[in-house]
Design an enzyme around this catalytic site. Sequence first.
Site, PDB file in Angstrom:
ATOM      1  N   TYR A 138      28.502  59.764  65.492  1.00  0.00           N
ATOM      2  CA  TYR A 138      28.247  58.760  64.448  1.00  0.00           C
ATOM      3  C   TYR A 138      27.256  59.268  63.381  1.00  0.00           C
ATOM      4  CZ  TYR A 138      30.288  55.434  67.830  1.00  0.00           C
ATOM      5  OH  TYR A 138      31.089  54.788  68.740  1.00  0.00           O
ATOM      6  N   HIS A 165      32.738  61.022  75.212  1.00  0.00           N
ATOM      7  CA  HIS A 165      33.253  60.081  74.201  1.00  0.00           C
ATOM      8  C   HIS A 165      34.768  59.845  74.323  1.00  0.00           C
ATOM      9  CE1 HIS A 165      32.150  58.567  69.919  1.00  0.00           C
ATOM     10  NE2 HIS A 165      33.156  57.871  70.381  1.00  0.00           N
TER      11      HIS A 165
HETATM   12  N1  LIG Z   1      33.833  54.801  72.425  1.00  0.00           N
HETATM   13  C1  LIG Z   1      34.625  54.774  71.382  1.00  0.00           C
HETATM   14  O1  LIG Z   1      35.552  55.575  71.229  1.00  0.00           O
HETATM   15  C2  LIG Z   1      34.379  53.730  70.325  1.00  0.00           C
HETATM   16  C3  LIG Z   1      35.360  53.491  69.322  1.00  0.00           C
HETATM   17  C4  LIG Z   1      35.113  52.481  68.391  1.00  0.00           C
HETATM   18  C5  LIG Z   1      33.930  51.765  68.449  1.00  0.00           C
HETATM   19  N2  LIG Z   1      32.983  52.039  69.414  1.00  0.00           N
HETATM   20  C6  LIG Z   1      31.693  51.280  69.474  1.00  0.00           C
HETATM   21  O2  LIG Z   1      31.968  49.877  69.459  1.00  0.00           O
HETATM   22  C7  LIG Z   1      31.275  49.285  68.369  1.00  0.00           C
HETATM   23  C8  LIG Z   1      32.025  48.072  67.849  1.00  0.00           C
HETATM   24  O3  LIG Z   1      33.311  48.411  67.396  1.00  0.00           O
HETATM   25  P1  LIG Z   1      33.728  48.421  65.848  1.00  0.00           P
HETATM   26  O4  LIG Z   1      32.514  48.675  65.036  1.00  0.00           O
HETATM   27  O5  LIG Z   1      34.861  49.356  65.715  1.00  0.00           O
HETATM   28  O6  LIG Z   1      34.350  46.964  65.596  1.00  0.00           O
HETATM   29  P2  LIG Z   1      33.897  45.430  65.850  1.00  0.00           P
HETATM   30  O7  LIG Z   1      32.554  45.352  66.443  1.00  0.00           O
HETATM   31  O8  LIG Z   1      35.039  44.782  66.566  1.00  0.00           O
HETATM   32  O9  LIG Z   1      33.911  44.860  64.378  1.00  0.00           O
HETATM   33  C9  LIG Z   1      32.961  45.218  63.407  1.00  0.00           C
HETATM   34  C10 LIG Z   1      33.345  44.503  62.124  1.00  0.00           C
HETATM   35  O10 LIG Z   1      33.255  43.084  62.341  1.00  0.00           O
HETATM   36  C11 LIG Z   1      32.395  42.514  61.370  1.00  0.00           C
HETATM   37  N3  LIG Z   1      31.639  41.424  62.020  1.00  0.00           N
HETATM   38  C12 LIG Z   1      30.585  41.525  62.868  1.00  0.00           C
HETATM   39  N4  LIG Z   1      30.163  40.326  63.253  1.00  0.00           N
HETATM   40  C13 LIG Z   1      30.964  39.417  62.645  1.00  0.00           C
HETATM   41  C14 LIG Z   1      31.008  38.003  62.648  1.00  0.00           C
HETATM   42  N5  LIG Z   1      30.133  37.313  63.374  1.00  0.00           N
HETATM   43  N6  LIG Z   1      31.969  37.383  61.894  1.00  0.00           N
HETATM   44  C15 LIG Z   1      32.854  38.095  61.168  1.00  0.00           C
HETATM   45  N7  LIG Z   1      32.855  39.460  61.125  1.00  0.00           N
HETATM   46  C16 LIG Z   1      31.921  40.109  61.866  1.00  0.00           C
HETATM   47  C17 LIG Z   1      31.477  43.622  60.924  1.00  0.00           C
HETATM   48  O11 LIG Z   1      31.011  43.348  59.621  1.00  0.00           O
HETATM   49  P3  LIG Z   1      29.510  43.683  59.124  1.00  0.00           P
HETATM   50  O12 LIG Z   1      29.194  45.066  59.603  1.00  0.00           O
HETATM   51  O13 LIG Z   1      29.642  43.562  57.653  1.00  0.00           O
HETATM   52  O14 LIG Z   1      28.577  42.668  59.710  1.00  0.00           O
HETATM   53  C18 LIG Z   1      32.407  44.821  60.991  1.00  0.00           C
HETATM   54  O15 LIG Z   1      33.201  44.898  59.814  1.00  0.00           O
HETATM   55  C19 LIG Z   1      31.153  50.433  67.370  1.00  0.00           C
HETATM   56  O16 LIG Z   1      30.214  50.154  66.364  1.00  0.00           O
HETATM   57  C20 LIG Z   1      30.786  51.555  68.288  1.00  0.00           C
HETATM   58  O17 LIG Z   1      29.407  51.462  68.664  1.00  0.00           O
HETATM   59  C21 LIG Z   1      33.214  52.992  70.351  1.00  0.00           C
END
Ligand SMILES: NC(=O)c1ccc[n+]([C@@H]2O[C@H](COP(=O)([O-])OP(=O)(O)OC[C@H]3O[C@@H](n4cnc5c(N)ncnc54)[C@H](OP(=O)(O)O)[C@@H]3O)[C@@H](O)[C@H]2O)c1
Length: 256
Positions: A47, A105
């Site tokens: 990241y 990862h």
């Molecule tokens: N291990 C892996 O391979 C892997 C892959 C993907 C992700 N991850 C981890 O999982 C975490 C979460 O996944 P993600 O970031 O892909 O997606 P997510 O958490 O499902 O969604 C994030 C999105 O949702 C929005 N959001 C957050 N809270 C909200 C709410 N209360 N109402 C409406 N929209 C909202 C955010 O906007 P704002 O930012 O504008 O608030 C952002 O655009 C990542 O950040 C990472 O740490 C791991």
Amino acid sequence: MEYQTIKGEEVPSLGLGTYRLTGQTCVRAVELALSMGYRHVDTAQMYDNESEVGRGIEGAGVERGEIFLTTKVWPSDFAHDRVIRKTRESLKMLRTDYVDLLLMHWPGEGVPLEETLGAMRELQEDGSVLHIGVSNFSPSLVGEAAEHAEIFCNQVQYHPYRSQDALLEQAREMDYLLTAYTPLSRGGVQDDSTLGEIGEAHGKTATQVALRWLVQQEKVSAIPKATSEEHLAENLDVFDFDLSDEEMRSISSLSR
Ligand SMILES: NC(=O)c1ccc[n+]([C@@H]2O[C@H](COP(=O)([O-])OP(=O)(O)OC[C@H]3O[C@@H](n4cnc5c(N)ncnc54)[C@H](OP(=O)(O)O)[C@@H]3O)[C@@H](O)[C@H]2O)c1
């Protein structure tokens, strides 16, 4: 906050995801989240934000021992010496002596699991890493990994539109944490009519219902990423209501 108990240890059920959070926005989001009561933060070497996450933790002034901090090694760094070097660099950038959880990862190619997990075990033995885990592993790969290290966690995509029944069953059998990434389907759950209706009955939003559905499941934690104070607060506010068995089942059926 609620906790999942994994191998006798309590892990906060809700954490802050930080993928695509960079620069001062990342520092501020981590600092704000911790000041609101988040106690679990997820980052990764890939990241490119570990310095900012570290600054956010330092700025919040929360005791390090209260925070469950995860980072991850990228497959191109799965060779023994690279795992050690990259993780030592992570600790410097995160401004800490240890991470609570170090994950592979993604499944890799070329480097045997034994070599990567062996290096992670060395880091565990010297106290740099408290627990070892994997991410994006199938049940059979988790089984293979468990031959080389005690697996504390498998982090996978999990939300109302994506079922993970086989891994859930394995997590309960093997007592590991199933961490749900992309728990909001990247913001996609917020307009869901089923989640919205269930939310109305509890005075909650569709997003909060999606998170509640995850953290109410045994062995599951969720790590929504959020930037604004409003989203951070909304996502944390899921510990004052319970979904009924029927509501849980109707949300589970959204993925089918
Ligand atoms: N291990 C892996 O391979 C892997 C892959 C993907 C992700 N991850 C981890 O999982 C975490 C979460 O996944 P993600 O970031 O892909 O997606 P997510 O958490 O499902 O969604 C994030 C999105 O949702 C929005 N959001 C957050 N809270 C909200 C709410 N209360 N109402 C409406 N929209 C909202 C955010 O906007 P704002 O930012 O504008 O608030 C952002 O655009 C990542 O950040 C990472 O740490 C791991």
